[in-house]
Write a protein that holds these residues in place. Sequence first.
Motif, PDB file in Angstrom:
ATOM      1  N   GLU A   9      16.167 -38.293  13.697  1.00 10.53           N
ATOM      2  CA  GLU A   9      15.630 -36.800  13.379  1.00 10.53           C
ATOM      3  C   GLU A   9      16.807 -35.874  13.660  1.00 10.53           C
ATOM      4  O   GLU A   9      16.823 -34.808  12.725  1.00 10.53           O
ATOM      5  CB  GLU A   9      14.410 -36.593  14.269  1.00 10.53           C
ATOM      6  N   GLN A  10      17.413 -35.748  14.750  1.00 15.04           N
ATOM      7  CA  GLN A  10      18.275 -35.047  14.953  1.00 15.04           C
ATOM      8  C   GLN A  10      19.587 -35.084  13.798  1.00 15.04           C
ATOM      9  O   GLN A  10      19.991 -33.795  13.590  1.00 15.04           O
ATOM     10  CB  GLN A  10      19.008 -34.935  16.333  1.00 15.04           C
ATOM     11  N   GLN A  11      19.959 -36.030  13.709  1.00  9.57           N
ATOM     12  CA  GLN A  11      21.156 -36.152  12.563  1.00  9.57           C
ATOM     13  C   GLN A  11      20.666 -35.692  11.219  1.00  9.57           C
ATOM     14  O   GLN A  11      21.495 -34.990  10.389  1.00  9.57           O
ATOM     15  CB  GLN A  11      21.596 -37.523  12.626  1.00  9.57           C
ATOM     16  N   TYR A  12      19.387 -36.104  11.196  1.00  8.94           N
ATOM     17  CA  TYR A  12      19.034 -35.534   9.713  1.00  8.94           C
ATOM     18  C   TYR A  12      18.861 -33.925   9.750  1.00  8.94           C
ATOM     19  O   TYR A  12      19.236 -33.523   8.588  1.00  8.94           O
ATOM     20  CB  TYR A  12      17.497 -36.117   9.477  1.00  8.94           C
ATOM     21  N   SER A  13      18.190 -33.273  10.656  1.00 14.13           N
ATOM     22  CA  SER A  13      18.204 -32.019  10.745  1.00 14.13           C
ATOM     23  C   SER A  13      19.834 -31.203  10.681  1.00 14.13           C
ATOM     24  O   SER A  13      19.764 -30.310   9.828  1.00 14.13           O
ATOM     25  CB  SER A  13      17.748 -31.478  12.083  1.00 14.13           C
ATOM     26  N   VAL A  14      20.538 -32.017  11.268  1.00 21.50           N
ATOM     27  CA  VAL A  14      21.947 -31.273  11.265  1.00 21.50           C
ATOM     28  C   VAL A  14      22.482 -31.465   9.598  1.00 21.50           C
ATOM     29  O   VAL A  14      23.280 -30.784   9.014  1.00 21.50           O
ATOM     30  CB  VAL A  14      22.725 -32.245  12.179  1.00 21.50           C
ATOM     31  N   LEU A  15      22.031 -32.823   9.178  1.00 25.34           N
ATOM     32  CA  LEU A  15      22.752 -32.974   7.840  1.00 25.34           C
ATOM     33  C   LEU A  15      22.032 -32.242   6.783  1.00 25.34           C
ATOM     34  O   LEU A  15      22.739 -31.737   5.874  1.00 25.34           O
ATOM     35  CB  LEU A  15      22.475 -34.604   7.566  1.00 25.34           C
ATOM     36  N   THR A  16      20.747 -31.959   6.615  1.00 33.49           N
ATOM     37  CA  THR A  16      20.029 -30.978   5.916  1.00 33.49           C
ATOM     38  C   THR A  16      20.635 -29.602   5.869  1.00 33.49           C
ATOM     39  O   THR A  16      20.788 -28.932   4.937  1.00 33.49           O
ATOM     40  CB  THR A  16      18.613 -31.137   5.882  1.00 33.49           C
ATOM     41  N   ALA A  17      20.734 -29.111   7.198  1.00 32.05           N
ATOM     42  CA  ALA A  17      21.517 -27.760   7.175  1.00 32.05           C
ATOM     43  C   ALA A  17      22.747 -28.048   6.833  1.00 32.05           C
ATOM     44  O   ALA A  17      23.003 -26.747   6.047  1.00 32.05           O
ATOM     45  CB  ALA A  17      21.420 -27.445   8.773  1.00 32.05           C
ATOM     46  N   ILE A  41      28.379 -33.032  -1.208  1.00 27.06           N
ATOM     47  CA  ILE A  41      26.876 -32.627  -1.273  1.00 27.06           C
ATOM     48  C   ILE A  41      26.286 -33.927  -1.645  1.00 27.06           C
ATOM     49  O   ILE A  41      25.073 -34.322  -0.940  1.00 27.06           O
ATOM     50  CB  ILE A  41      26.473 -31.605  -2.129  1.00 27.06           C
ATOM     51  N   GLN A  42      26.695 -34.564  -2.610  1.00 27.66           N
ATOM     52  CA  GLN A  42      25.979 -35.736  -3.197  1.00 27.66           C
ATOM     53  C   GLN A  42      26.124 -36.890  -2.258  1.00 27.66           C
ATOM     54  O   GLN A  42      25.018 -37.629  -1.941  1.00 27.66           O
ATOM     55  CB  GLN A  42      26.603 -36.336  -4.409  1.00 27.66           C
ATOM     56  N   ALA A  43      27.264 -37.059  -1.210  1.00 23.61           N
ATOM     57  CA  ALA A  43      27.316 -38.166  -0.503  1.00 23.61           C
ATOM     58  C   ALA A  43      26.584 -37.820   0.800  1.00 23.61           C
ATOM     59  O   ALA A  43      26.015 -38.721   1.422  1.00 23.61           O
ATOM     60  CB  ALA A  43      28.971 -37.890   0.141  1.00 23.61           C
ATOM     61  N   ASN A  44      26.204 -36.398   1.074  1.00 21.65           N
ATOM     62  CA  ASN A  44      25.387 -35.976   2.043  1.00 21.65           C
ATOM     63  C   ASN A  44      24.025 -36.434   1.714  1.00 21.65           C
ATOM     64  O   ASN A  44      23.152 -36.652   2.889  1.00 21.65           O
ATOM     65  CB  ASN A  44      25.542 -34.426   2.412  1.00 21.65           C
ATOM     66  N   PHE A  45      23.586 -36.334   0.518  1.00 23.70           N
ATOM     67  CA  PHE A  45      22.449 -36.634   0.144  1.00 23.70           C
ATOM     68  C   PHE A  45      22.029 -38.018   0.197  1.00 23.70           C
ATOM     69  O   PHE A  45      21.005 -38.673   0.648  1.00 23.70           O
ATOM     70  CB  PHE A  45      21.903 -36.328  -1.354  1.00 23.70           C
ATOM     71  N   GLU A  46      22.966 -38.978  -0.237  1.00 21.36           N
ATOM     72  CA  GLU A  46      22.935 -40.486   0.155  1.00 21.36           C
ATOM     73  C   GLU A  46      22.959 -40.687   1.453  1.00 21.36           C
ATOM     74  O   GLU A  46      22.071 -41.650   2.019  1.00 21.36           O
ATOM     75  CB  GLU A  46      24.081 -40.969  -0.442  1.00 21.36           C
ATOM     76  N   GLU A  47      23.564 -40.042   2.443  1.00 19.06           N
ATOM     77  CA  GLU A  47      23.446 -40.180   3.882  1.00 19.06           C
ATOM     78  C   GLU A  47      22.136 -39.961   4.315  1.00 19.06           C
ATOM     79  O   GLU A  47      21.604 -40.583   5.439  1.00 19.06           O
ATOM     80  CB  GLU A  47      24.637 -39.423   4.748  1.00 19.06           C
ATOM     81  N   ALA A  48      21.616 -38.739   3.986  1.00 23.14           N
ATOM     82  CA  ALA A  48      20.280 -38.484   4.115  1.00 23.14           C
ATOM     83  C   ALA A  48      19.340 -39.458   3.882  1.00 23.14           C
ATOM     84  O   ALA A  48      18.217 -39.576   4.673  1.00 23.14           O
ATOM     85  CB  ALA A  48      19.764 -37.012   3.803  1.00 23.14           C
ATOM     86  N   ASN A  49      19.183 -40.021   2.784  1.00 22.85           N
ATOM     87  CA  ASN A  49      18.499 -41.062   2.332  1.00 22.85           C
ATOM     88  C   ASN A  49      18.490 -42.184   3.190  1.00 22.85           C
ATOM     89  O   ASN A  49      17.444 -43.014   3.847  1.00 22.85           O
ATOM     90  CB  ASN A  49      18.504 -41.474   0.945  1.00 22.85           C
ATOM     91  N   ASP A  50      19.735 -42.421   3.549  1.00 26.23           N
ATOM     92  CA  ASP A  50      19.873 -43.648   4.449  1.00 26.23           C
ATOM     93  C   ASP A  50      19.268 -43.427   5.819  1.00 26.23           C
ATOM     94  O   ASP A  50      18.743 -44.451   6.504  1.00 26.23           O
ATOM     95  CB  ASP A  50      21.419 -44.144   4.663  1.00 26.23           C
ATOM     96  N   LEU A  51      19.478 -42.282   6.181  1.00 21.73           N
ATOM     97  CA  LEU A  51      18.957 -41.846   7.635  1.00 21.73           C
ATOM     98  C   LEU A  51      17.187 -41.832   7.644  1.00 21.73           C
ATOM     99  O   LEU A  51      16.813 -42.512   8.389  1.00 21.73           O
ATOM    100  CB  LEU A  51      19.240 -40.462   8.070  1.00 21.73           C
ATOM    101  N   LEU A  52      16.787 -41.568   6.644  1.00 18.55           N
ATOM    102  CA  LEU A  52      15.088 -41.680   6.437  1.00 18.55           C
ATOM    103  C   LEU A  52      14.890 -43.135   6.262  1.00 18.55           C
ATOM    104  O   LEU A  52      13.849 -43.474   7.005  1.00 18.55           O
ATOM    105  CB  LEU A  52      14.883 -40.753   5.000  1.00 18.55           C
ATOM    106  N   GLU A  53      15.570 -43.861   5.664  1.00 23.53           N
ATOM    107  CA  GLU A  53      15.202 -45.384   5.666  1.00 23.53           C
ATOM    108  C   GLU A  53      15.245 -46.069   6.890  1.00 23.53           C
ATOM    109  O   GLU A  53      14.440 -46.909   7.243  1.00 23.53           O
ATOM    110  CB  GLU A  53      16.129 -46.091   4.679  1.00 23.53           C
ATOM    111  N   GLN A  54      16.463 -45.553   7.739  1.00 24.35           N
ATOM    112  CA  GLN A  54      16.472 -46.038   9.007  1.00 24.35           C
ATOM    113  C   GLN A  54      15.222 -45.705   9.873  1.00 24.35           C
ATOM    114  O   GLN A  54      14.708 -46.410  10.985  1.00 24.35           O
ATOM    115  CB  GLN A  54      17.709 -45.905   9.746  1.00 24.35           C
ATOM    116  N   LEU A  55      15.007 -44.231   9.714  1.00 26.02           N
ATOM    117  CA  LEU A  55      13.832 -43.661  10.331  1.00 26.02           C
ATOM    118  C   LEU A  55      12.436 -44.433  10.189  1.00 26.02           C
ATOM    119  O   LEU A  55      11.930 -44.656  11.119  1.00 26.02           O
ATOM    120  CB  LEU A  55      13.828 -42.110  10.384  1.00 26.02           C
ATOM    121  N   GLU A  56      12.563 -44.744   8.785  1.00 26.22           N
ATOM    122  CA  GLU A  56      11.185 -45.411   8.634  1.00 26.22           C
ATOM    123  C   GLU A  56      11.079 -46.742   9.155  1.00 26.22           C
ATOM    124  O   GLU A  56      10.011 -47.136   9.411  1.00 26.22           O
ATOM    125  CB  GLU A  56      11.096 -45.373   6.990  1.00 26.22           C
TER     126      GLU A  56
END
Length: 209
Positions: A9-17, A41-56
Motif C-alpha cells: 500500500e505504501q509503494q502504491y501511494s508513492v507510485l501514484t503520487a 508514466i506508462q511504465a509506472n501505470f504497469e507497475e501500479a497494476n502489478d502492485l494492485l495484483e500482488q495486494l489482491e
Amino acid sequence: MATLVQSYEQQYSVLTADITAKIGRLKSGHEENRDQLSREIQANFEEANDLLEQLELESRGAGAVSRLAAYRAELQRVREEYRSVLNSSATYNIDNDEAFDDWGSSDQRTKLLDNTERLERTGKNLTEGYRVILETEQIGAAVLQDLNAQRETIQRSRGRLRETDEQLNRSSRLMSSMIARSLQDRLILVLVLFFLGVLLCVGLYFYVT
C-alpha cells in the motif's frame, strides 16, 4: 502478511503520487523529452497494476476488498487525467519555440502552483480515502463481533431450551407414572373393600341361619 500488505500500500501511494507529479510536468509543457516522460508514466501505470495484483493476492477480508476498489478507482482517475493531457497536447506542436517564448514567468509560476495544489489535493484525497476505509473496516469488524456474540447467545439459549424440554419430558413421564400407580392403588383398595364386604355378607348370612 499484514506487514507485506502495508508495504504494498505504501509503494502504491508513492507510485501514484509520482505518476501525478509526472502528469503535472507533462501538462506544463516544459519537459524537453516528453516522449521519455510518457514512457515513464506508462511504465509506472504497469507497475501500479502489478502492485494492485500482488495486494489482491495477499489481502483477505471485506476491508481489504474495499481498499482495493478505492485504489483501482484512484488509479483509473489518474489514468484518465493522463489521457486527457495527451489529447490536449496533441492539438499543438510542443517543439515550437515561439510557444515557449510566449509564456511569461507569471504563467509558468501559475502553472507550477496549480500542479502543486493538484498534488496536494490528490494526497489529501488519498489520505482521506484511506481514513474512511480504515473506519469502514473498524465498523465492519465491530459488526462482525456483535453478530458473533449474538450467535453465541442464540446457541446458548437453544441449549437451555433443549435442556428445559428434556426436563419437562422427564417430569411428564414421572407424573404419568405416579397417576398410573395411584389408579392402580385405588383399584386394589376397591377390590379389597369389595372382597371384605362379600366376606362380611357371607358371615352375617351364616350367623343368622
